[in-house]
Design a protein around this motif. Structure first.
Motif, PDB file in Angstrom:
ATOM      1  N   TYR A  85      17.355  28.390  35.765  1.00  0.00           N
ATOM      2  CA  TYR A  85      18.366  29.369  36.015  1.00  0.00           C
ATOM      3  C   TYR A  85      18.464  29.577  37.651  1.00  0.00           C
ATOM      4  O   TYR A  85      17.629  28.950  38.167  1.00  0.00           O
ATOM      5  N   ARG A  86      19.295  30.144  38.165  1.00  0.00           N
ATOM      6  CA  ARG A  86      19.330  30.406  39.741  1.00  0.00           C
ATOM      7  C   ARG A  86      18.317  30.930  40.344  1.00  0.00           C
ATOM      8  O   ARG A  86      17.944  30.523  41.480  1.00  0.00           O
ATOM      9  N   ASP A  87      17.512  32.035  39.356  1.00  0.00           N
ATOM     10  CA  ASP A  87      16.076  32.296  40.179  1.00  0.00           C
ATOM     11  C   ASP A  87      15.047  31.355  40.125  1.00  0.00           C
ATOM     12  O   ASP A  87      14.097  31.837  40.414  1.00  0.00           O
ATOM     13  N   GLY A  88      15.178  30.455  39.343  1.00  0.00           N
ATOM     14  CA  GLY A  88      14.191  29.374  39.306  1.00  0.00           C
ATOM     15  C   GLY A  88      13.324  29.401  37.968  1.00  0.00           C
ATOM     16  O   GLY A  88      12.433  28.506  37.793  1.00  0.00           O
ATOM     17  N   SER A  89      13.737  30.405  37.284  1.00  0.00           N
ATOM     18  CA  SER A  89      12.865  30.275  35.949  1.00  0.00           C
ATOM     19  C   SER A  89      13.577  29.252  35.055  1.00  0.00           C
ATOM     20  O   SER A  89      14.806  29.076  35.117  1.00  0.00           O
ATOM     21  N   GLU A 110      17.583  34.402  30.018  1.00  0.00           N
ATOM     22  CA  GLU A 110      17.515  34.789  31.469  1.00  0.00           C
ATOM     23  C   GLU A 110      16.184  35.741  32.030  1.00  0.00           C
ATOM     24  O   GLU A 110      15.768  35.707  33.068  1.00  0.00           O
ATOM     25  N   SER A 111      15.821  36.342  30.841  1.00  0.00           N
ATOM     26  CA  SER A 111      14.601  37.232  31.051  1.00  0.00           C
ATOM     27  C   SER A 111      13.565  36.528  31.147  1.00  0.00           C
ATOM     28  O   SER A 111      12.270  37.171  31.320  1.00  0.00           O
ATOM     29  N   GLY A 112      13.628  35.196  30.366  1.00  0.00           N
ATOM     30  CA  GLY A 112      12.113  34.491  30.556  1.00  0.00           C
ATOM     31  C   GLY A 112      11.656  34.571  29.175  1.00  0.00           C
ATOM     32  O   GLY A 112      10.771  33.840  28.880  1.00  0.00           O
ATOM     33  N   LYS A 113      12.334  34.817  28.328  1.00  0.00           N
ATOM     34  CA  LYS A 113      12.010  34.955  26.691  1.00  0.00           C
ATOM     35  C   LYS A 113      12.160  33.543  26.030  1.00  0.00           C
ATOM     36  O   LYS A 113      13.458  33.043  26.199  1.00  0.00           O
ATOM     37  N   LEU A 114      11.554  32.951  25.574  1.00  0.00           N
ATOM     38  CA  LEU A 114      11.706  31.902  24.754  1.00  0.00           C
ATOM     39  C   LEU A 114      12.701  32.055  23.458  1.00  0.00           C
ATOM     40  O   LEU A 114      12.171  33.019  22.577  1.00  0.00           O
ATOM     41  N   VAL A 115      13.410  31.577  23.187  1.00  0.00           N
ATOM     42  CA  VAL A 115      14.754  32.001  22.249  1.00  0.00           C
ATOM     43  C   VAL A 115      14.936  30.910  21.267  1.00  0.00           C
ATOM     44  O   VAL A 115      15.286  31.067  20.321  1.00  0.00           O
TER      45      VAL A 115
END
Length: 127
Positions: A85-89, A110-115
């Motif tokens: 993602y643009r924030d690097g995550s 985008e919150s970092g949760k593995l989906v």
């Protein structure tokens, strides 16, 4: 434009679009080829070894942050492929062998949760 060092192509606004180094053998890309946005920011960095993609290719967002990281061996995707993602995550991650997905495929929101996570072994005829 082709010269002894390589190929340069330009955007309509005069900014470099492609800068592709060549080896002494005509047409053999050798070194780090770069593709640029019309703003001058790097879009793609692709390593070549005597005409074959070899090493880690990076694709960038217009702001310079890494969007994708793709490993090549012998001109084929071999190793991890990562998208960010643009924030690097992390957004996606999987492994390729000879251009085919082979291993664990993961996707994060985008919150970092593995989906999503699945083991995938892709063949030339499909998954």
């Amino acid at each position: 434009m082709l010269d002894a060092r390589g190929i340069k192509e330009f955007h309509k606004n005069g900014q470099v679009e492609w800068d592709i180094p060549l080896h002494g053998i005509p047409g053999k890309r050798h070194g780090l080829a770069r593709n640029y946005y019309d703003t001058g920011a790097i879009k793609i960095e692709r390593p070549y070894n005597m005409g074959v993609v070899e090493g880690v290719e990076y694709l960038y967002y217009p702001d310079g942050k890494i969007w994708q990281e793709i490993h090549y061996v012998g001109g084929k995707k071999n190793g991890p492929v990562k998208m960010f993602y643009r924030d690097g995550s992390p957004e996606l991650e999987f492994v390729c062998k000879d251009d085919l997905r082979n291993g664990t495929f993961r996707r994060w929101d985008e919150s970092g949760k593995l989906v999503y996570e699945e083991n995938i072994v892709e063949t030339a005829s499909g998954v």
